[in-house]
Write a protein that holds these residues in place. Structure first.
Motif, PDB file in Angstrom:
ATOM      1  N   LEU A  25       0.820  -1.217   0.000  1.00 32.77           N
ATOM      2  CA  LEU A  25       0.000   0.000   0.000  1.00 32.77           C
ATOM      3  C   LEU A  25       0.853   1.265   0.000  1.00 32.77           C
ATOM      4  O   LEU A  25       0.363   2.359  -0.292  1.00 32.77           O
ATOM      5  N   GLY A  26       2.111   1.115   0.378  1.00 32.13           N
ATOM      6  CA  GLY A  26       2.986   2.285   0.437  1.00 32.13           C
ATOM      7  C   GLY A  26       2.614   3.237   1.546  1.00 32.13           C
ATOM      8  O   GLY A  26       2.791   4.458   1.432  1.00 32.13           O
ATOM      9  N   ALA A  27       2.102   2.684   2.650  1.00 29.18           N
ATOM     10  CA  ALA A  27       1.679   3.529   3.778  1.00 29.18           C
ATOM     11  C   ALA A  27       1.829   2.756   5.080  1.00 29.18           C
ATOM     12  O   ALA A  27       1.692   1.527   5.112  1.00 29.18           O
ATOM     13  N   ARG A  28       2.130   3.478   6.149  1.00 28.96           N
ATOM     14  CA  ARG A  28       2.236   2.871   7.473  1.00 28.96           C
ATOM     15  C   ARG A  28       0.847   2.808   8.088  1.00 28.96           C
ATOM     16  O   ARG A  28       0.163   3.823   8.230  1.00 28.96           O
ATOM     17  N   LEU A  29       0.407   1.620   8.445  1.00 29.69           N
ATOM     18  CA  LEU A  29      -0.942   1.419   8.975  1.00 29.69           C
ATOM     19  C   LEU A  29      -0.967   1.319  10.493  1.00 29.69           C
ATOM     20  O   LEU A  29      -1.989   1.621  11.115  1.00 29.69           O
ATOM     21  N   LEU A  30       0.155   0.895  11.092  1.00 28.63           N
ATOM     22  CA  LEU A  30       0.185   0.625  12.527  1.00 28.63           C
ATOM     23  C   LEU A  30       1.380   1.306  13.192  1.00 28.63           C
ATOM     24  O   LEU A  30       2.440   1.448  12.585  1.00 28.63           O
ATOM     25  N   GLU A  31       1.174   1.686  14.455  1.00 31.31           N
ATOM     26  CA  GLU A  31       2.251   2.207  15.287  1.00 31.31           C
ATOM     27  C   GLU A  31       2.361   1.316  16.508  1.00 31.31           C
ATOM     28  O   GLU A  31       1.398   1.169  17.267  1.00 31.31           O
ATOM     29  N   ARG A  32       3.511   0.707  16.701  1.00 42.03           N
ATOM     30  CA  ARG A  32       3.706  -0.221  17.814  1.00 42.03           C
ATOM     31  C   ARG A  32       4.401   0.473  18.977  1.00 42.03           C
ATOM     32  O   ARG A  32       5.397   1.164  18.812  1.00 42.03           O
ATOM     33  N   THR A  33       3.840   0.293  20.191  1.00 45.06           N
ATOM     34  CA  THR A  33       4.473   0.769  21.414  1.00 45.06           C
ATOM     35  C   THR A  33       4.833  -0.451  22.252  1.00 45.06           C
ATOM     36  O   THR A  33       4.609  -1.589  21.849  1.00 45.06           O
ATOM     37  N   THR A  34       5.390  -0.214  23.414  1.00 41.91           N
ATOM     38  CA  THR A  34       5.797  -1.339  24.258  1.00 41.91           C
ATOM     39  C   THR A  34       4.598  -2.122  24.777  1.00 41.91           C
ATOM     40  O   THR A  34       4.714  -3.299  25.096  1.00 41.91           O
ATOM     41  N   ARG A  35       3.443  -1.477  24.864  1.00 44.70           N
ATOM     42  CA  ARG A  35       2.277  -2.139  25.443  1.00 44.70           C
ATOM     43  C   ARG A  35       1.169  -2.423  24.446  1.00 44.70           C
ATOM     44  O   ARG A  35       0.388  -3.351  24.627  1.00 44.70           O
ATOM     45  N   ARG A  36       1.080  -1.635  23.401  1.00 47.31           N
ATOM     46  CA  ARG A  36      -0.089  -1.757  22.537  1.00 47.31           C
ATOM     47  C   ARG A  36       0.249  -1.329  21.107  1.00 47.31           C
ATOM     48  O   ARG A  36       1.229  -0.633  20.869  1.00 47.31           O
ATOM     49  N   VAL A  37      -0.596  -1.793  20.194  1.00 43.56           N
ATOM     50  CA  VAL A  37      -0.486  -1.400  18.792  1.00 43.56           C
ATOM     51  C   VAL A  37      -1.623  -0.437  18.485  1.00 43.56           C
ATOM     52  O   VAL A  37      -2.792  -0.728  18.780  1.00 43.56           O
ATOM     53  N   ASN A  38      -1.324   0.710  17.904  1.00 45.79           N
ATOM     54  CA  ASN A  38      -2.328   1.702  17.557  1.00 45.79           C
ATOM     55  C   ASN A  38      -2.372   1.905  16.053  1.00 45.79           C
ATOM     56  O   ASN A  38      -1.358   1.754  15.360  1.00 45.79           O
ATOM     57  N   LEU A  39      -3.540   2.232  15.544  1.00 46.35           N
ATOM     58  CA  LEU A  39      -3.689   2.523  14.132  1.00 46.35           C
ATOM     59  C   LEU A  39      -3.234   3.948  13.836  1.00 46.35           C
ATOM     60  O   LEU A  39      -3.510   4.872  14.614  1.00 46.35           O
ATOM     61  N   THR A  40      -2.561   4.122  12.716  1.00 48.22           N
ATOM     62  CA  THR A  40      -2.244   5.471  12.255  1.00 48.22           C
ATOM     63  C   THR A  40      -3.511   6.093  11.672  1.00 48.22           C
ATOM     64  O   THR A  40      -4.545   5.430  11.555  1.00 48.22           O
ATOM     65  N   THR A  41      -3.438   7.355  11.311  1.00 43.62           N
ATOM     66  CA  THR A  41      -4.602   7.999  10.691  1.00 43.62           C
ATOM     67  C   THR A  41      -5.003   7.269   9.413  1.00 43.62           C
ATOM     68  O   THR A  41      -6.184   7.002   9.164  1.00 43.62           O
TER      69      THR A  41
END
Length: 308
Positions: free
Chosen positions: A47-63
């Motif tokens: 897709l050529g886009a970042r869909l997820l942001e990973r932290t130490t505790r949880r995964v969050n969706l990007t815009t």
């Protein structure tokens, strides 16, 4: 240009979007976590886009990820509907239904329906968005919920409203309160006591204000809350009386609280199911929706009577 991903990659993304964890998502689709991570990387690269942001505790969706997830859910739900129509089976891919509901209808209606639904479809998850009437309407209109249970929506062009029952507003007081022994109470009588009310953001407050617009002797608000459960709690503590939908009151054998019918005027509301006119329910959501309609006769004859 061909996209280098497949249905399994999309299902992996939906799993992590729902569960918020790579480990849990990998377990849900029965693959190892490294293999799961490769699927997500493959999808993002395609897709050529970042869909997820990973932290130490949880995964969050990007815009971008949130927007992609919303559209993907609609696409996969449509695919479910098509496949199930062909196969004629009562099963779903991800097994989740989201229902928006006003809190007063959760404990004394929706819980029983969901219990029966779970018996029939034990693998389907049910997400309940319990919120104010306006927020329930917005959630359904935006497609954030499959359908809703609400007393607001019958006037909306884009929303289909199917009535379930008509319930009265009642006076809520303690069993040791002077009004508790009365067979009915007028608004003028209610005005003699400290009054607990929902705030102006409440759909019930708006309905009551409209119904009492021409009433001279009406209660003056002493306490104001945002949630019906808080109102009931203040009544139970002996701080005053309140007016609530009959469905919001505890069962008749409650040791402290009692409801008394209100007259002059009698105020009622219609509770019903709401869904978007422009979209079709998924098979899983349709089954739950149908159970709600089938449960209507059981509650309409009970919840509006005086529960003393």
């Amino acid at each position: 240009m061909a996209m280098n991903f497949d249905l399994n990659d999309l299902l992996a993304f939906r799993a992590v979007a729902e569960l918020g964890s790579f480990r849990k998502a990998a377990e849900s689709v029965h693959i190892s976590q490294p293999a799961f991570s490769r699927r997500i990387e493959k999808l993002e690269e395609a897709l050529g886009a970042r869909l997820l942001e990973r932290t130490t505790r949880r995964v969050n969706l990007t815009t971008v990820g949130r927007d992609f997830d919303r559209q993907l859910k609609q696409i996969l739900d449509a695919l479910d509907t098509t496949l199930l129509g062909i196969r004629g089976v009562a099963a779903t891919r991800m097994g989740e239904v989201t229902v928006a509901c006003v809190p007063s209808a959760v404990n004394y209606f929706l819980t029983g329906v969901i219990a029966l639904y779970h018996q029939r479809y034990p693998k389907i998850r049910v997400k309940i968005m319990d919120d104010s009437a306006n927020e329930v309407l917005i959630a359904v209109a935006r497609g954030e919920a499959d359908f809703g249970l609400n007393f607001v929506g019958s006037q909306e062009n884009d929303v289909e409203f199917e009535p379930l029952l008509e319930e009265h507003f009642v006076a809520a007081c303690r069993r040791d309160h002077p009004l508790a022994k009365k067979s009915q109470v007028t608004w003028k009588e209610l005005a003699q006591y400290d009054f607990i009310s929902a705030d102006k953001t409440s759909g019930n407050r708006l309905l009551l204000d409209q119904a009492l617009a021409g009433v001279k002797d009406k209660p003056q608000i002493m306490y104001e809350t945002q949630h019906g459960t808080t109102m009931i709690g203040l009544v139970e503590a002996g701080l005053g009386v309140a007016v609530v939908p009959a469905m919001a009151m505890p069962a008749a054998d409650h040791p402290i609280l009692v409801s008394v019918p209100l007259v002059d005027p009698v105020v009622k509301r219609k509770m019903g199911l709401i869904k978007r006119r422009s979209s079709m329910l998924t098979p899983a959501a349709q089954q739950l929706y149908q159970l709600c309609t089938e449960s209507q006769p059981a509650i309409s004859s009970v919840k509006i009577q005086n529960r003393r």
